[in-house]
Design an enzyme around this catalytic site. Structure first.
Site, PDB file in Angstrom:
ATOM      1  N   PRO A   2       0.794  -1.214   0.000  1.00 35.26           N
ATOM      2  CA  PRO A   2       0.000   0.000   0.000  1.00 35.26           C
ATOM      3  C   PRO A   2       0.827   1.264   0.000  1.00 35.26           C
ATOM      4  O   PRO A   2       1.749   1.429   0.789  1.00 35.26           O
ATOM      5  CB  PRO A   2      -0.791  -0.095   1.306  1.00 35.26           C
ATOM      6  CG  PRO A   2      -0.056  -1.079   2.147  1.00 35.26           C
ATOM      7  CD  PRO A   2       1.067  -1.655   1.362  1.00 35.26           C
ATOM      8  N   GLU A   3       0.467   2.156  -0.883  1.00 37.08           N
ATOM      9  CA  GLU A   3       1.003   3.503  -0.866  1.00 37.08           C
ATOM     10  C   GLU A   3      -0.137   4.402  -0.381  1.00 37.08           C
ATOM     11  O   GLU A   3      -1.173   3.904   0.045  1.00 37.08           O
ATOM     12  CB  GLU A   3       1.515   3.885  -2.264  1.00 37.08           C
ATOM     13  CG  GLU A   3       2.560   2.896  -2.775  1.00 37.08           C
ATOM     14  CD  GLU A   3       3.127   3.213  -4.147  1.00 37.08           C
ATOM     15  OE1 GLU A   3       3.339   4.395  -4.440  1.00 37.08           O
ATOM     16  OE2 GLU A   3       3.355   2.275  -4.925  1.00 37.08           O
ATOM     17  N   ARG A 152      22.443  16.910  -4.242  1.00 36.67           N
ATOM     18  CA  ARG A 152      22.153  15.483  -4.088  1.00 36.67           C
ATOM     19  C   ARG A 152      22.466  14.747  -5.387  1.00 36.67           C
ATOM     20  O   ARG A 152      21.893  15.021  -6.435  1.00 36.67           O
ATOM     21  CB  ARG A 152      20.673  15.284  -3.700  1.00 36.67           C
ATOM     22  CG  ARG A 152      20.271  15.982  -2.409  1.00 36.67           C
ATOM     23  CD  ARG A 152      21.006  15.425  -1.198  1.00 36.67           C
ATOM     24  NE  ARG A 152      20.663  14.058  -0.930  1.00 36.67           N
ATOM     25  CZ  ARG A 152      19.697  13.676  -0.086  1.00 36.67           C
ATOM     26  NH1 ARG A 152      19.006  14.591   0.561  1.00 36.67           N
ATOM     27  NH2 ARG A 152      19.458  12.400   0.106  1.00 36.67           N
TER      28      ARG A 152
END
Length: 273
Positions: A2-3, A152
């Site tokens: 599940p998201e 990043r």
DNA sequence: CCGGACGCCTGTCGGC
DNA sequence: TGCCGACAGGCGTCCG
């Protein structure tokens, strides 16, 4: 499994059966989930009225005057709403909440990556500290991501799935949002323009909203607490479609599959740069 | 601090 | 038919 859309689907299905009811008792059959279920949790919540069922990130938050239960579905967690006569539990039914009207919320989780945690009244559980903004928080913006991604070197996709950046986005919806925004998931985060990131923010919101409206994505075993699947799988543009044509109008590219941060990733080799 | 790998579990599926 | 490895929607922890 599940998201955010699946968790939200579960929350919406459980809320009418739970909010305003009282927890008669909690039955724990096994407590060795991702984290041990706190031994004091059943006694603390027993007899408590359920004031609200909220969601923060991928956690369901069951609110009572005696504290908060935090529920994470991990990869394979499911809820079922049972009305009398209640069937006996099966192998992976780890805990039940029995309510005052005899409704039973049954938690099933074969892989046991899920969690049931407890926070005292007024205390933020450590698992919730450090989470990023909800996708619809105005602070989640292209400017915010541009700043956060400065320097990043990591590919953008694993960062988009980092719950400290923004919550709720997992492997499926990261792939879909990046496709929608035309961004190569392998692209180093520092090298994506603010304009592109602004587009990504919109794409994340749009894909999550559409998935919620469809009751989530069922690839194999997601079901809502009534036992029904979600219907967003048919709307997926790249996830699980390796070798198939890109569905972006006029693109004509092919969906490819690769590994990024130990996760399968899908993207269009032509329209994602 | 950052980025990547590992491990936690069970079930399912495809290939041989 | 049976076995065996690969893989699965998450994420905390460890290592370099």
């Amino acid at each position: 499994m599940p998201e955010l859309p699946e968790v939200e689907t579960v929350r919406r299905a459980l809320a009418p059966h739970t909010v305003g009811r009282t927890i008669r008792r909690l039955l724990l059959r096994r407590s060795d989930l991702r984290f041990p279920i706190p031994p004091e949790l059943p006694e603390r919540l027993q007899g408590q009225a359920i004031l609200a069922l909220d969601r923060r990130a991928k956690y369901l938050l069951l609110e009572t005057a005696a504290g908060q239960a935090l529920i994470h579905l991990g990869m394979s967690g499911q809820f079922h709403i049972l009305k009398p006569p209640v069937a006996p539990p099966t192998t992976h039914d780890h805990w039940d909440a029995v309510l005052d009207d005899h409704t039973v919320l049954r938690y099933r989780d074969p892989r046991r990556f899920g969690a049931l945690l407890y926070a005292e009244p007024g205390v933020t559980h450590p698992m919730l500290a450090g989470l990023g903004p909800e996708p619809w928080d105005p602070h989640f913006s292209g400017v915010y991501l541009r700043q956060l991604f400065n320097g990043r070197r990591a590919p953008i996709k694993p960062l988009l799935m980092d719950q400290r950046v923004v919550v709720g986005v997992g492997n499926i919806y990261a792939a879909e949002a990046l496709h929608d925004a035309g961004i190569d998931p392998r692209r180093r985060a520092a090298r994506v323009s603010e304009q592109r990131l602004e587009r990504l923010v919109g794409a994340v919101r749009a894909v999550l909203e559409r998935a919620i409206n469809d009751g989530g994505t069922t690839l194999r075993d997601f079901v809502n607490p009534s036992g029904e699947p979600g219907y967003f799988a048919t709307a997926l543009k790249v996830y699980g479609r390796a070798g198939a044509p890109c569905l972006k109008p006029g693109c004509g590219g092919t969906v490819v599959k690769g590994q990024l941060g130990q996760r399968s990733s899908y993207w269009c080799a032509r329209c994602q740069r």
